[in-house]
Design an enzyme around this catalytic site. Structure first.
Site, PDB file in Angstrom:
ATOM      1  N   ASN A  11       0.800  -1.231   0.000  1.00  0.00           N
ATOM      2  CA  ASN A  11       0.000   0.000   0.000  1.00  0.00           C
ATOM      3  C   ASN A  11       0.830   1.278   0.000  1.00  0.00           C
ATOM      4  O   ASN A  11       0.288   2.369  -0.145  1.00  0.00           O
ATOM      5  CB  ASN A  11      -0.961   0.011   1.195  1.00  0.00           C
ATOM      6  CG  ASN A  11      -0.254  -0.158   2.527  1.00  0.00           C
ATOM      7  OD1 ASN A  11       0.647  -0.999   2.656  1.00  0.00           O
ATOM      8  ND2 ASN A  11      -0.652   0.609   3.526  1.00  0.00           N
ATOM      9  N   ARG A  12       2.151   1.168   0.165  1.00  0.00           N
ATOM     10  CA  ARG A  12       2.976   2.380   0.162  1.00  0.00           C
ATOM     11  C   ARG A  12       4.436   2.012  -0.072  1.00  0.00           C
ATOM     12  O   ARG A  12       4.817   0.848  -0.042  1.00  0.00           O
ATOM     13  CB  ARG A  12       2.831   3.136   1.484  1.00  0.00           C
ATOM     14  CG  ARG A  12       3.269   2.348   2.701  1.00  0.00           C
ATOM     15  CD  ARG A  12       3.107   3.157   3.973  1.00  0.00           C
ATOM     16  NE  ARG A  12       3.583   2.404   5.124  1.00  0.00           N
ATOM     17  CZ  ARG A  12       3.785   2.945   6.325  1.00  0.00           C
ATOM     18  NH1 ARG A  12       3.554   4.230   6.522  1.00  0.00           N
ATOM     19  NH2 ARG A  12       4.217   2.191   7.323  1.00  0.00           N
ATOM     20  N   GLY A  13       5.248   3.035  -0.294  1.00  0.00           N
ATOM     21  CA  GLY A  13       6.692   2.870  -0.381  1.00  0.00           C
ATOM     22  C   GLY A  13       7.146   1.869  -1.420  1.00  0.00           C
ATOM     23  O   GLY A  13       6.650   1.828  -2.551  1.00  0.00           O
ATOM     24  N   ARG A  34      -2.233  -3.435   6.204  1.00  0.00           N
ATOM     25  CA  ARG A  34      -2.662  -3.643   7.585  1.00  0.00           C
ATOM     26  C   ARG A  34      -3.494  -2.474   8.109  1.00  0.00           C
ATOM     27  O   ARG A  34      -4.460  -2.679   8.837  1.00  0.00           O
ATOM     28  CB  ARG A  34      -1.448  -3.858   8.490  1.00  0.00           C
ATOM     29  CG  ARG A  34      -1.794  -4.345   9.889  1.00  0.00           C
ATOM     30  CD  ARG A  34      -0.562  -4.668  10.701  1.00  0.00           C
ATOM     31  NE  ARG A  34       0.313  -3.508  10.863  1.00  0.00           N
ATOM     32  CZ  ARG A  34       1.377  -3.469  11.642  1.00  0.00           C
ATOM     33  NH1 ARG A  34       1.722  -4.550  12.330  1.00  0.00           N
ATOM     34  NH2 ARG A  34       2.128  -2.394  11.739  1.00  0.00           N
ATOM     35  N   ASP A  48      -3.179  -8.829   8.426  1.00  0.00           N
ATOM     36  CA  ASP A  48      -2.036  -8.738   9.335  1.00  0.00           C
ATOM     37  C   ASP A  48      -1.300 -10.068   9.235  1.00  0.00           C
ATOM     38  O   ASP A  48      -1.821 -11.108   9.648  1.00  0.00           O
ATOM     39  CB  ASP A  48      -2.534  -8.499  10.760  1.00  0.00           C
ATOM     40  CG  ASP A  48      -1.393  -8.334  11.764  1.00  0.00           C
ATOM     41  OD1 ASP A  48      -0.246  -8.703  11.436  1.00  0.00           O
ATOM     42  OD2 ASP A  48      -1.660  -7.860  12.871  1.00  0.00           O
ATOM     43  N   GLY A  77       6.869  -5.319   6.327  1.00  0.00           N
ATOM     44  CA  GLY A  77       7.846  -5.313   7.409  1.00  0.00           C
ATOM     45  C   GLY A  77       7.657  -4.129   8.331  1.00  0.00           C
ATOM     46  O   GLY A  77       7.000  -3.148   7.972  1.00  0.00           O
ATOM     47  N   TYR A 140      15.649  -5.691  13.746  1.00  0.00           N
ATOM     48  CA  TYR A 140      15.385  -5.560  12.308  1.00  0.00           C
ATOM     49  C   TYR A 140      16.457  -6.296  11.493  1.00  0.00           C
ATOM     50  O   TYR A 140      16.137  -7.041  10.560  1.00  0.00           O
ATOM     51  CB  TYR A 140      15.354  -4.079  11.939  1.00  0.00           C
ATOM     52  CG  TYR A 140      14.992  -3.780  10.514  1.00  0.00           C
ATOM     53  CD1 TYR A 140      13.684  -3.908  10.063  1.00  0.00           C
ATOM     54  CD2 TYR A 140      15.954  -3.348   9.610  1.00  0.00           C
ATOM     55  CE1 TYR A 140      13.341  -3.616   8.752  1.00  0.00           C
ATOM     56  CE2 TYR A 140      15.628  -3.053   8.293  1.00  0.00           C
ATOM     57  CZ  TYR A 140      14.320  -3.184   7.867  1.00  0.00           C
ATOM     58  OH  TYR A 140      13.988  -2.900   6.560  1.00  0.00           O
TER      59      TYR A 140
END
Length: 234
Positions: A11-13, A34, A48, A77, A140
């Site tokens: 949904n982004r990036g 999410r 999720d 992530g 991470y």
């Protein structure tokens, strides 16, 4: 022919750039998200990936609408950055549960249809941090490094079924996540990049699309850095 493609966290990036790249090539693209409002133009499924039941329901909806997933890009992530002495167990476990165990969930579910078809493409989005390390990002980095071992094990396990599994490891990329850094932090990172700039999401998407193409049919178990040279040698 168009393929059924799923991009988690699309949904982004970077995820959205990847979804757009496949859609522009004529593929049928589903994305999971999410929170927030999903972008138009895709089959958007709220999911999720830390919840196995939500993953199962998402796949059922995608399969009903556009057929079994033939190309999976595991991109979803999260980060919870903190120095180790201040990092809570929840900070550590929640990042691994999304980034590593969540990837296990979505790959395992996609594998069902790919094995039946005896063909498939899986691309996992890791990070230069998983190979290079980064202070304050032990959780991470561990999750992203884990994706490499996971992918290479699956490459050996699934190669005879014509299913390839590869990893793309971006460096610093112009997204909401990196825009949250202050200017001094961004400049410090970019100074370490041989190409002397951050990357664009579309540059990551181009590498992913290549790995999912017929031209990349003999590439599996690879880790492709798209980082301006930041992590070379790792």
């Amino acid at each position: 022919m168009s393929r059924s493609v799923l991009v988690t966290g699309g949904n982004r990036g970077i995820g959205l750039a990847i979804a757009r790249a496949f859609a522009d090539a004529g593929d049928d693209v589903a994305i999971t998200y999410r929170t927030g409002e999903p972008p138009a133009g895709f089959l958007a499924v709220k999911c999720d990936i830390t919840d196995a039941e939500q993953v199962e329901q998402a796949y059922k909806e995608i399969e009903d609408r556009q057929g079994p997933v033939q190309v999976l890009v595991a991109n979803a992530g999260v980060t919870r950055d903190q120095l180790l002495m201040r990092m809570s167990e929840d900070d550590f476990c929640s990042v691994l549960d999304t980034n590593l165990t969540g990837t296990f969930r979505v790959v395992k579910r996609a594998n069902r249809g790919m094995l039946r078809a005896r063909k498939g493409r899986v691309v996992l989005i890791s990070s230069v941090v998983g190979l290079l390390g980064s202070a304050g990002q032990a959780n991470y980095a561990a999750s992203k490094a884990g994706l490499v071992g996971f992918a290479r094990s699956l490459a050996r396990e699934l190669g005879s079924r014509n299913i390839t599994v590869n990893v793309v490891a971006p460096g610093i990329v112009d997204t909401d996540m990196t825009r949250a850094l202050d200017e001094a932090q961004r400049e410090s990172i970019v100074k370490q990049v041989p190409l002397a700039r951050g990357g664009q999401p579309e540059e990551i998407a181009a590498a992913v699309r290549f790995l999912a193409s017929e031209e990349a049919a003999y590439i599996t178990g690879a880790v492709i850095p798209v980082d301006g040279g930041l992590g070379m040698g790792h």
